[in-house]
Design a protein around this motif. Structure first.
Motif, PDB file in Angstrom:
ATOM      1  N   GLN A 190       0.912  -1.147   0.124  1.00 35.12           N
ATOM      2  CA  GLN A 190       0.092  -0.190   0.040  1.00 35.12           C
ATOM      3  C   GLN A 190       0.803   1.171  -0.032  1.00 35.12           C
ATOM      4  O   GLN A 190       0.735   2.222  -0.801  1.00 35.12           O
ATOM      5  CB  GLN A 190      -0.960  -0.169   1.290  1.00 35.12           C
ATOM      6  N   GLN A 194       1.182   4.047  -3.274  1.00 38.12           N
ATOM      7  CA  GLN A 194       1.069   5.514  -3.188  1.00 38.12           C
ATOM      8  C   GLN A 194       2.529   6.120  -3.502  1.00 38.12           C
ATOM      9  O   GLN A 194       2.455   7.132  -4.226  1.00 38.12           O
ATOM     10  CB  GLN A 194       0.638   5.822  -1.857  1.00 38.12           C
ATOM     11  N   LEU A 199      -0.351   5.683  -7.285  1.00 37.12           N
ATOM     12  CA  LEU A 199      -1.744   5.487  -7.248  1.00 37.12           C
ATOM     13  C   LEU A 199      -2.592   6.757  -7.473  1.00 37.12           C
ATOM     14  O   LEU A 199      -3.681   6.641  -8.044  1.00 37.12           O
ATOM     15  CB  LEU A 199      -1.909   4.520  -6.113  1.00 37.12           C
ATOM     16  N   GLY A 200      -2.166   7.579  -6.560  1.00 37.87           N
ATOM     17  CA  GLY A 200      -2.825   8.845  -6.344  1.00 37.87           C
ATOM     18  C   GLY A 200      -3.040   9.823  -7.760  1.00 37.87           C
ATOM     19  O   GLY A 200      -3.856  10.506  -8.007  1.00 37.87           O
ATOM     20  N   CYS A 202      -4.110   8.478 -10.442  1.00 42.10           N
ATOM     21  CA  CYS A 202      -5.300   7.710 -11.264  1.00 42.10           C
ATOM     22  C   CYS A 202      -6.516   8.395 -10.916  1.00 42.10           C
ATOM     23  O   CYS A 202      -6.617   8.430  -9.687  1.00 42.10           O
ATOM     24  CB  CYS A 202      -5.240   6.355 -10.838  1.00 42.10           C
ATOM     25  N   ASN A 203      -7.202   9.244 -11.750  1.00 41.36           N
ATOM     26  CA  ASN A 203      -8.537   9.638 -11.182  1.00 41.36           C
ATOM     27  C   ASN A 203      -9.472   8.793 -11.783  1.00 41.36           C
ATOM     28  O   ASN A 203     -10.713   9.495 -12.209  1.00 41.36           O
ATOM     29  CB  ASN A 203      -8.611  11.152 -11.670  1.00 41.36           C
ATOM     30  N   LYS A 227      -7.197   2.001  -4.021  1.00 42.67           N
ATOM     31  CA  LYS A 227      -7.659   3.265  -3.291  1.00 42.67           C
ATOM     32  C   LYS A 227      -8.041   3.243  -1.970  1.00 42.67           C
ATOM     33  O   LYS A 227      -7.703   3.976  -1.211  1.00 42.67           O
ATOM     34  CB  LYS A 227      -8.284   4.163  -4.261  1.00 42.67           C
ATOM     35  N   GLU A 228      -9.078   2.342  -2.040  1.00 45.83           N
ATOM     36  CA  GLU A 228      -9.905   2.313  -0.535  1.00 45.83           C
ATOM     37  C   GLU A 228      -8.878   1.743   0.400  1.00 45.83           C
ATOM     38  O   GLU A 228      -9.238   2.195   1.555  1.00 45.83           O
ATOM     39  CB  GLU A 228     -11.105   1.341  -0.834  1.00 45.83           C
ATOM     40  N   ALA A 231      -6.601   4.447   1.381  1.00 47.92           N
ATOM     41  CA  ALA A 231      -7.435   5.654   2.259  1.00 47.92           C
ATOM     42  C   ALA A 231      -7.732   5.072   3.655  1.00 47.92           C
ATOM     43  O   ALA A 231      -7.387   5.750   4.666  1.00 47.92           O
ATOM     44  CB  ALA A 231      -8.516   5.636   1.728  1.00 47.92           C
TER      45      ALA A 231
END
Ligand code: SF4
Ligand code: F3S
Ligand code: FES
Length: 248
Positions: A190, A194, A199-200, A202-203, A227-228, A231
């Protein structure tokens, strides 16, 4: 039924190139790769194209047809009308080697940056046990043929060359998600997703999913869950406290 199709093919190398027009015979049941091969056999023996299986399984023949990223061998000529001009260009996100062949080594470099499956050190080979449901979850991701069409399509690197060092692209973020979902993997995927693989960036536009010839739900089943997870780790007070204590 045979007919003559109008093809426009990008010819050139790393320094310069142009679209050139050709008229080529098409027969019933053929795919775009057949026409490129006929072009090589009859008019342009030096036309460079990469291919291997002609069955949608080796991932070599990726290019853009009328601006859409596709496999040449899996695009039927019946998709187009006989009057249509079919434009074939190399993948735009990677440097051209010659004609339709691009240098995809960006992808190999990103692949090498991901540590392989890391089981707990006390577990010996042959002692790995996992639930069928966990096997099934990653099965979908293993269908990847490494065609790099998703990598080619993602606007994060297609439109912004400068993002390449910081962003590994959907194919490799999916690989990290697959490893993170593996119940026996103990590496910190994870944080790496990031901090090292972007990873951030990617929208979740899902353009990668739209072009995947294996119909892998890259965004819904790999990128969004990843992403989850990231987060949860960031905002869960217990995870935050655990990280703090571990860092001491
Ligand atoms: Fe190709 Fe799909 Fe694999 Fe991306 S995820 S490299 S589009 S097969
Ligand atoms: Fe790119 Fe796919 Fe995300 S196209 S922005 S990696 S959803
Ligand atoms: Fe193998 Fe097209 S030639 S996927």
């Amino acid at each position: 039924m045979s007919y003559k199709a109008n093809f426009r093919v990008w010819r050139g190398d790393v320094d310069s190139g142009e679209l050139r027009d050709y008229t080529v015979e098409v027969n019933e049941g053929e795919v775009v790769l057949d026409i490129i091969h006929r072009l090589q056999a009859t008019q342009t023996p030096d036309l460079a194209v990469r291919w291997n299986c002609k069955a949608g399984k080796c991932g070599s023949c990726s290019a853009e047809i009328n601006g859409r990223p596709r496999l040449l061998c899996m695009t039927r000529m019946s998709t187009f009308t006989p009057e249509e001009t079919i434009t074939v260009t190399p993948m735009r996100t990677f440097p051209v080697v010659r004609d339709l062949v691009t240098d995809v080594s960006f992808n190999y470099a990103k692949a090498r940056q991901i540590p392989s499956f890391t089981p707990p050190p006390e577990l010996k080979a042959g002692e790995y046990r996992m639930q069928q449901v966990d096997v099934e979850r990653s099965q979908e991701f293993r269908k990847c043929i490494e065609c790099y069409l998703c990598q080619n399509t993602c606007h994060v690197i297609r439109d912004f060359e400068d993002n390449k060092p910081a962003f590994s692209g959907p194919r490799y973020l999916m690989r990290i998600a697959e490893l993170d979902m593996h119940p026996l993997d103990v590496a910190d995927r994870q944080k790496a997703a990031q901090d090292e693989h972007g990873l951030g960036y990617c929208n979740i536009t899902k353009c990668c999913t739209d072009v995947c010839p294996e119909h892998i739900k890259i965004t819904d089943n790999a990128l969004i869950p990843m992403k989850e997870r990231v987060a949860d780790r960031k905002y869960d007070p217990l995870v935050w406290l655990g990280n703090k204590i571990r860092r001491r």
